[in-house]
Design a protein around this motif. Structure first.
Motif, PDB file in Angstrom:
ATOM      1  N   LYS A  69       0.838  -1.195   0.000  1.00  7.71           N
ATOM      2  CA  LYS A  69       0.000   0.000   0.000  1.00  7.71           C
ATOM      3  C   LYS A  69       0.874   1.246   0.000  1.00  7.71           C
ATOM      4  O   LYS A  69       1.821   1.350   0.767  1.00  7.71           O
ATOM      5  N   GLY A  70       0.561   2.176  -0.913  1.00  5.21           N
ATOM      6  CA  GLY A  70       1.293   3.426  -1.008  1.00  5.21           C
ATOM      7  C   GLY A  70       2.370   3.451  -2.064  1.00  5.21           C
ATOM      8  O   GLY A  70       2.913   4.515  -2.366  1.00  5.21           O
ATOM      9  N   ASP A  71       2.698   2.288  -2.650  1.00  4.00           N
ATOM     10  CA  ASP A  71       3.672   2.282  -3.745  1.00  4.00           C
ATOM     11  C   ASP A  71       3.061   2.953  -4.973  1.00  4.00           C
ATOM     12  O   ASP A  71       1.844   2.920  -5.180  1.00  4.00           O
ATOM     13  N   VAL A  72       3.916   3.533  -5.789  1.00  5.45           N
ATOM     14  CA  VAL A  72       3.479   4.145  -7.041  1.00  5.45           C
ATOM     15  C   VAL A  72       3.541   3.082  -8.128  1.00  5.45           C
ATOM     16  O   VAL A  72       4.500   2.307  -8.202  1.00  5.45           O
ATOM     17  N   VAL A  73       2.505   3.037  -8.978  1.00  5.45           N
ATOM     18  CA  VAL A  73       2.429   2.082 -10.077  1.00  5.45           C
ATOM     19  C   VAL A  73       2.488   2.881 -11.374  1.00  5.45           C
ATOM     20  O   VAL A  73       1.733   3.832 -11.553  1.00  5.45           O
ATOM     21  N   VAL A  74       3.424   2.511 -12.251  1.00  6.94           N
ATOM     22  CA  VAL A  74       3.568   3.219 -13.523  1.00  6.94           C
ATOM     23  C   VAL A  74       3.386   2.219 -14.660  1.00  6.94           C
ATOM     24  O   VAL A  74       3.992   1.151 -14.656  1.00  6.94           O
ATOM     25  N   GLU A 111     -10.745   2.554  -8.990  1.00  6.79           N
ATOM     26  CA  GLU A 111     -10.033   1.529  -8.230  1.00  6.79           C
ATOM     27  C   GLU A 111     -10.146   0.248  -9.036  1.00  6.79           C
ATOM     28  O   GLU A 111     -11.243  -0.163  -9.410  1.00  6.79           O
ATOM     29  N   HIS A 112      -9.007  -0.379  -9.339  1.00  8.23           N
ATOM     30  CA  HIS A 112      -9.018  -1.502 -10.277  1.00  8.23           C
ATOM     31  C   HIS A 112      -7.901  -2.486  -9.958  1.00  8.23           C
ATOM     32  O   HIS A 112      -6.933  -2.131  -9.277  1.00  8.23           O
ATOM     33  N   PRO A 113      -7.997  -3.719 -10.467  1.00  6.15           N
ATOM     34  CA  PRO A 113      -6.877  -4.648 -10.324  1.00  6.15           C
ATOM     35  C   PRO A 113      -5.657  -4.089 -11.054  1.00  6.15           C
ATOM     36  O   PRO A 113      -5.792  -3.394 -12.067  1.00  6.15           O
ATOM     37  N   TRP A 114      -4.460  -4.405 -10.562  1.00  2.00           N
ATOM     38  CA  TRP A 114      -3.234  -3.852 -11.153  1.00  2.00           C
ATOM     39  C   TRP A 114      -3.108  -4.201 -12.630  1.00  2.00           C
ATOM     40  O   TRP A 114      -2.547  -3.436 -13.403  1.00  2.00           O
ATOM     41  N   ASP A 115      -3.648  -5.342 -13.045  1.00  2.46           N
ATOM     42  CA  ASP A 115      -3.485  -5.774 -14.433  1.00  2.46           C
ATOM     43  C   ASP A 115      -4.665  -5.404 -15.321  1.00  2.46           C
ATOM     44  O   ASP A 115      -4.767  -5.870 -16.445  1.00  2.46           O
ATOM     45  N   PHE A 116      -5.554  -4.540 -14.824  1.00  6.71           N
ATOM     46  CA  PHE A 116      -6.647  -4.050 -15.663  1.00  6.71           C
ATOM     47  C   PHE A 116      -6.396  -2.573 -15.940  1.00  6.71           C
ATOM     48  O   PHE A 116      -6.651  -1.708 -15.116  1.00  6.71           O
ATOM     49  N   SER A 117      -5.847  -2.296 -17.095  1.00  6.20           N
ATOM     50  CA  SER A 117      -5.576  -0.919 -17.481  1.00  6.20           C
ATOM     51  C   SER A 117      -5.592  -0.836 -18.999  1.00  6.20           C
ATOM     52  O   SER A 117      -5.153  -1.754 -19.681  1.00  6.20           O
ATOM     53  N   ILE A 118      -6.073   0.283 -19.486  1.00  5.92           N
ATOM     54  CA  ILE A 118      -6.074   0.521 -20.925  1.00  5.92           C
ATOM     55  C   ILE A 118      -4.813   1.269 -21.355  1.00  5.92           C
ATOM     56  O   ILE A 118      -4.668   1.637 -22.496  1.00  5.92           O
ATOM     57  N   PHE A 119      -3.882   1.455 -20.412  1.00  7.21           N
ATOM     58  CA  PHE A 119      -2.748   2.345 -20.657  1.00  7.21           C
ATOM     59  C   PHE A 119      -1.426   1.650 -20.918  1.00  7.21           C
ATOM     60  O   PHE A 119      -0.409   2.301 -21.033  1.00  7.21           O
ATOM     61  N   GLY A 120      -1.390   0.339 -20.967  1.00  2.00           N
ATOM     62  CA  GLY A 120      -0.136  -0.350 -21.246  1.00  2.00           C
ATOM     63  C   GLY A 120       0.004  -1.605 -20.415  1.00  2.00           C
ATOM     64  O   GLY A 120      -0.554  -1.714 -19.326  1.00  2.00           O
ATOM     65  N   ASP A 121       0.748  -2.549 -20.943  1.00  2.00           N
ATOM     66  CA  ASP A 121       0.908  -3.853 -20.290  1.00  2.00           C
ATOM     67  C   ASP A 121       2.194  -3.976 -19.484  1.00  2.00           C
ATOM     68  O   ASP A 121       2.364  -4.932 -18.741  1.00  2.00           O
ATOM     69  N   ASN A 122       3.110  -3.048 -19.643  1.00  2.00           N
ATOM     70  CA  ASN A 122       4.372  -3.093 -18.903  1.00  2.00           C
ATOM     71  C   ASN A 122       4.225  -2.252 -17.644  1.00  2.00           C
ATOM     72  O   ASN A 122       3.986  -1.047 -17.717  1.00  2.00           O
ATOM     73  N   VAL A 123       4.367  -2.882 -16.493  1.00  2.00           N
ATOM     74  CA  VAL A 123       4.089  -2.228 -15.215  1.00  2.00           C
ATOM     75  C   VAL A 123       5.344  -2.250 -14.344  1.00  2.00           C
ATOM     76  O   VAL A 123       6.026  -3.273 -14.248  1.00  2.00           O
ATOM     77  N   GLN A 124       5.641  -1.121 -13.722  1.00  2.00           N
ATOM     78  CA  GLN A 124       6.749  -1.025 -12.775  1.00  2.00           C
ATOM     79  C   GLN A 124       6.219  -0.387 -11.484  1.00  2.00           C
ATOM     80  O   GLN A 124       5.545   0.631 -11.530  1.00  2.00           O
ATOM     81  N   TYR A 125       6.518  -1.023 -10.365  1.00  2.00           N
ATOM     82  CA  TYR A 125       6.164  -0.469  -9.056  1.00  2.00           C
ATOM     83  C   TYR A 125       7.360   0.296  -8.502  1.00  2.00           C
ATOM     84  O   TYR A 125       8.511  -0.084  -8.719  1.00  2.00           O
ATOM     85  N   PHE A 126       7.070   1.356  -7.761  1.00  2.00           N
ATOM     86  CA  PHE A 126       8.095   2.177  -7.127  1.00  2.00           C
ATOM     87  C   PHE A 126       7.744   2.355  -5.650  1.00  2.00           C
ATOM     88  O   PHE A 126       6.581   2.528  -5.304  1.00  2.00           O
ATOM     89  N   ARG A 127       8.749   2.350  -4.816  1.00  2.00           N
ATOM     90  CA  ARG A 127       8.564   2.595  -3.386  1.00  2.00           C
ATOM     91  C   ARG A 127       8.813   4.077  -3.126  1.00  2.00           C
ATOM     92  O   ARG A 127       9.783   4.650  -3.618  1.00  2.00           O
ATOM     93  N   VAL A 128       7.933   4.693  -2.368  1.00  2.00           N
ATOM     94  CA  VAL A 128       8.084   6.091  -1.997  1.00  2.00           C
ATOM     95  C   VAL A 128       9.071   6.173  -0.840  1.00  2.00           C
ATOM     96  O   VAL A 128       8.954   5.437   0.140  1.00  2.00           O
ATOM     97  N   ASP A 129      10.045   7.040  -0.966  1.00  2.00           N
ATOM     98  CA  ASP A 129      10.976   7.302   0.127  1.00  2.00           C
ATOM     99  C   ASP A 129      10.332   8.382   0.998  1.00  2.00           C
ATOM    100  O   ASP A 129      10.465   9.575   0.730  1.00  2.00           O
TER     101      ASP A 129
END
Length: 160
Positions: A69-74, A111-129
């Protein structure tokens, strides 16, 4: 010269068949003026939709690290560029349990499942410092209360 007709779809048409997995969050409608990057920054307590500000305060998760929770998904339609976010097509925030909350263009916050997006299939998660982010926010005059208000709006009252 050829005219290209761009099919404009409604949110309802896009979500058709996925209604049980997706929650439209209209309570954000009047609070977020912008699109996915602005929403993601606001959810973290950054009052801007600036990619440089966001990139300065996040670190890509390494293979084997679990999102939380709180990670950024791109989302990227092409190759992932975690260093500069070049080519990023969509941004959201991880809610945990495989769920993401994000602003879909001119549509609502979804609010959606991480793999349901119309914006692209390549996903990278980032941790907020959070320490770096808090320091940067204070440096530019943002109060801790401002950040807490947005975090509570997205994640609920239990968020510290």
């Amino acid at each position: 010269m050829t005219n290209t007709i761009v099919e404009k779809r409604t949110l309802e048409e896009t979500l058709q068949g996925n209604e049980e997995n997706v929650v439209v969050r209209p309570e954000f409608r009047d609070m977020i003026n912008g699109q996915c990057l602005t929403f993601t920054c606001n959810a973290l307590g950054i009052n801007t939709g600036n990619k440089c500000w966001l990139r300065e305060n996040i670190t890509p998760l390494k293979n084997g690290e679990t999102s939380r929770k709180g990670d950024v998904v791109v989302y990227f339609k092409s190759e992932i560029n975690a260093d500069s976010l070049k080519g990023a097509d969509h941004y959201g925030v991880c809610l945990g349990d495989g769920r993401v909350i994000s602003k879909w263009g001119g549509w609502d916050v979804i609010e959606h499942p991480w793999d349901f997006s119309i914006f692209g299939d390549n996903v990278q998660y980032f941790r907020v410092d959070n320490n770096r982010l808090d320091s940067n926010l204070q440096k530019y005059g943002y109060s801790p209360e401002y950040r807490q208000r947005f975090k509570e709006m997205v994640f609920g009252k239990e968020t510290n």
